[in-house]
Scaffold this motif. Structure first.
Motif, short mmCIF file in Angstrom:
data_model
loop_
_atom_site.label_atom_id
_atom_site.label_comp_id
_atom_site.label_asym_id
_atom_site.label_seq_id
_atom_site.Cartn_x
_atom_site.Cartn_y
_atom_site.Cartn_z
N THR A 146 41.50 2.13 85.01
CA THR A 146 41.43 0.70 84.64
C THR A 146 40.88 0.49 83.23
O THR A 146 40.49 -0.63 82.88
CB THR A 146 40.55 -0.07 85.64
N TRP A 147 40.83 1.51 82.40
CA TRP A 147 40.18 1.42 81.10
C TRP A 147 40.76 0.32 80.21
O TRP A 147 40.03 -0.33 79.46
CB TRP A 147 40.25 2.77 80.37
N GLN A 148 42.07 0.10 80.30
CA GLN A 148 42.66 -0.96 79.47
C GLN A 148 42.19 -2.34 79.92
O GLN A 148 41.84 -3.19 79.09
CB GLN A 148 44.18 -0.87 79.51
N GLU A 149 42.17 -2.55 81.22
CA GLU A 149 41.71 -3.83 81.76
C GLU A 149 40.25 -4.08 81.40
O GLU A 149 39.82 -5.22 81.22
CB GLU A 149 41.89 -3.82 83.28
N LEU A 150 39.51 -2.99 81.27
CA LEU A 150 38.08 -3.09 80.93
C LEU A 150 37.84 -3.08 79.43
O LEU A 150 36.69 -3.09 78.98
CB LEU A 150 37.32 -1.94 81.60
N LYS A 151 38.92 -3.03 78.66
CA LYS A 151 38.84 -3.07 77.20
C LYS A 151 37.99 -1.92 76.64
O LYS A 151 37.17 -2.10 75.73
CB LYS A 151 38.29 -4.42 76.74
N LEU A 152 38.21 -0.73 77.22
CA LEU A 152 37.48 0.45 76.79
C LEU A 152 38.39 1.35 75.97
O LEU A 152 39.57 1.52 76.30
CB LEU A 152 36.96 1.23 78.00
N ASP A 153 37.85 1.94 74.95
CA ASP A 153 38.59 2.91 74.12
C ASP A 153 38.27 4.31 74.64
O ASP A 153 37.15 4.80 74.50
CB ASP A 153 38.17 2.78 72.66
N ILE A 154 39.26 4.96 75.27
CA ILE A 154 39.01 6.31 75.81
C ILE A 154 39.66 7.39 74.94
O ILE A 154 39.83 8.52 75.39
CB ILE A 154 39.46 6.43 77.27
N ILE A 209 30.38 5.57 88.78
CA ILE A 209 31.59 5.02 88.18
C ILE A 209 31.93 3.65 88.75
O ILE A 209 32.17 2.69 88.02
CB ILE A 209 32.78 5.99 88.36
N GLY A 210 31.97 3.54 90.07
CA GLY A 210 32.35 2.28 90.70
C GLY A 210 31.42 1.13 90.33
O GLY A 210 31.89 0.08 89.86
N PRO A 211 30.11 1.29 90.52
CA PRO A 211 29.20 0.19 90.19
C PRO A 211 29.22 -0.21 88.72
O PRO A 211 29.21 -1.40 88.39
CB PRO A 211 27.83 0.74 90.60
N MET A 212 29.24 0.75 87.81
CA MET A 212 29.20 0.41 86.38
C MET A 212 30.49 -0.26 85.92
O MET A 212 30.47 -1.30 85.27
CB MET A 212 28.92 1.67 85.54
N LEU A 213 31.64 0.34 86.29
CA LEU A 213 32.90 -0.25 85.88
C LEU A 213 33.15 -1.57 86.61
O LEU A 213 33.75 -2.50 86.05
CB LEU A 213 34.06 0.72 86.12
N LEU A 219 31.18 -4.22 84.79
CA LEU A 219 31.84 -4.54 83.53
C LEU A 219 33.03 -5.46 83.77
O LEU A 219 33.23 -6.45 83.04
CB LEU A 219 32.29 -3.25 82.82
N TRP A 220 33.82 -5.14 84.80
CA TRP A 220 34.98 -5.99 85.11
C TRP A 220 34.51 -7.41 85.41
O TRP A 220 35.10 -8.38 84.93
CB TRP A 220 35.74 -5.44 86.32
N TRP A 221 33.43 -7.54 86.19
CA TRP A 221 32.97 -8.87 86.59
C TRP A 221 32.55 -9.70 85.37
O TRP A 221 32.93 -10.86 85.23
CB TRP A 221 31.82 -8.76 87.58
N PHE A 222 31.77 -9.09 84.49
CA PHE A 222 31.30 -9.85 83.32
C PHE A 222 32.44 -10.16 82.35
O PHE A 222 32.39 -11.17 81.63
CB PHE A 222 30.17 -9.09 82.62
N LEU A 223 33.47 -9.30 82.32
CA LEU A 223 34.60 -9.56 81.44
C LEU A 223 35.55 -10.61 82.00
O LEU A 223 36.09 -11.44 81.26
CB LEU A 223 35.38 -8.26 81.19
N HIS A 224 35.78 -10.58 83.31
CA HIS A 224 36.86 -11.37 83.88
C HIS A 224 36.44 -12.43 84.90
O HIS A 224 37.22 -13.35 85.17
CB HIS A 224 37.88 -10.44 84.55
N ALA A 225 35.27 -12.32 85.46
CA ALA A 225 34.88 -13.27 86.52
C ALA A 225 33.75 -14.20 86.13
O ALA A 225 33.65 -15.31 86.64
CB ALA A 225 34.51 -12.50 87.80
N SER A 226 32.90 -13.76 85.24
CA SER A 226 31.76 -14.58 84.85
C SER A 226 32.23 -15.85 84.14
O SER A 226 33.11 -15.82 83.28
CB SER A 226 30.84 -13.79 83.92
#
Length: 222
Positions: free
Chosen positions: A172-180, A108-112, A115-122
């Motif tokens: 953090t699903w909203q921050e990651l733009k995931l539909d749960i 969970i930690g590495p995958m999410l 995803l956060w890095w490519f969405l918000h930091a890249s």
């Protein structure tokens, strides 16, 4: 040298830092908190590298025992064992807690986190990477949802450090733009964990902006 508390906690407002903050509140442990500015690079300073050579938060120093512990899963296991808080009562439960804790740490930690890095930091953007980590993240939500369809909590029918570890990331699903939406058991579980007073206090304590004291905090969990 005299310290206000036996336990020093080095953290930042991240899911991994939040895990330990939540546990400290659940256990009602007194501790001295040090907020590291990750953008400034506090985690790479020589004094902190003596505590965690990997230069990551969180980390703790048990001053009474004379040892430091880094890696969030190891810290949770150490504190649970030391205090008896959220400690499983059977061997089967202990194994279940550890395997689901490792599931969070290794999956969970590495995958999410990626995803956060490519969405918000890249700075360049990478659609292929975002698609990959979205897919993998949702797969992990599915695994968790399936587990929670048969168990009140992740490791067993009792709340444990495995729940704390997974909660800080899966929330953090909203921050990651995931539909749960397809994961009703996860959504119900997230609400149940978020309603705990100690969880709310733990999240608040890692948010330096919300606190009057931003450098150090000697607090008792609630």
């Amino acid at each position: 040298m005299t310290y206000p508390c036996d336990l020093a906690f080095y953290t930042a407002d991240t899911p991994n830092g939040q895990k330990i903050s939540i546990f400290l509140k659940e256990a009602g442990l007194p501790y001295e908190q040090f907020d590291l500015d990750l953008e400034r690079g506090d985690q790479h300073q020589p004094d902190f590298l003596k505590i965690n050579p990997n230069g990551k938060i969180p980390a703790i120093v048990d001053r009474k025992a004379g040892l430091s512990v880094f890696e969030s899963g190891a810290i949770l296991s150490y504190l649970s064992s030391k205090t008896g808080c959220l400690l499983p009562t059977t061997e089967a439960e202990s194994i279940a807690v550890q395997q689901w804790l490792h599931f969070q740490v290794g999956g969970i930690g590495p995958m999410l986190g990626q995803l956060w890095w490519f969405l918000h930091a890249s700075k360049t953007g990478n659609a292929e990477a975002i698609q990959r980590y979205q897919k993998q993240s949702l797969r992990l939500y599915q695994v968790t949802d399936t587990r929670l369809s048969e168990s009140a909590f992740i490791a067993s029918n009792s709340y444990s450090i495995a729940d704390i570890a997974a909660f800080s990331w899966l929330r953090t699903w909203q921050e990651l733009k995931l539909d749960i939406t397809p994961y009703p058991h996860v959504r119900k579980w997230l609400d149940k964990i978020a309603a705990r007073p100690a969880v709310q206090a733990g999240l608040l304590a890692t948010n330096a902006v919300s606190r009057v004291t931003t450098d150090r905090l000697c607090a008792t969990g609630g």
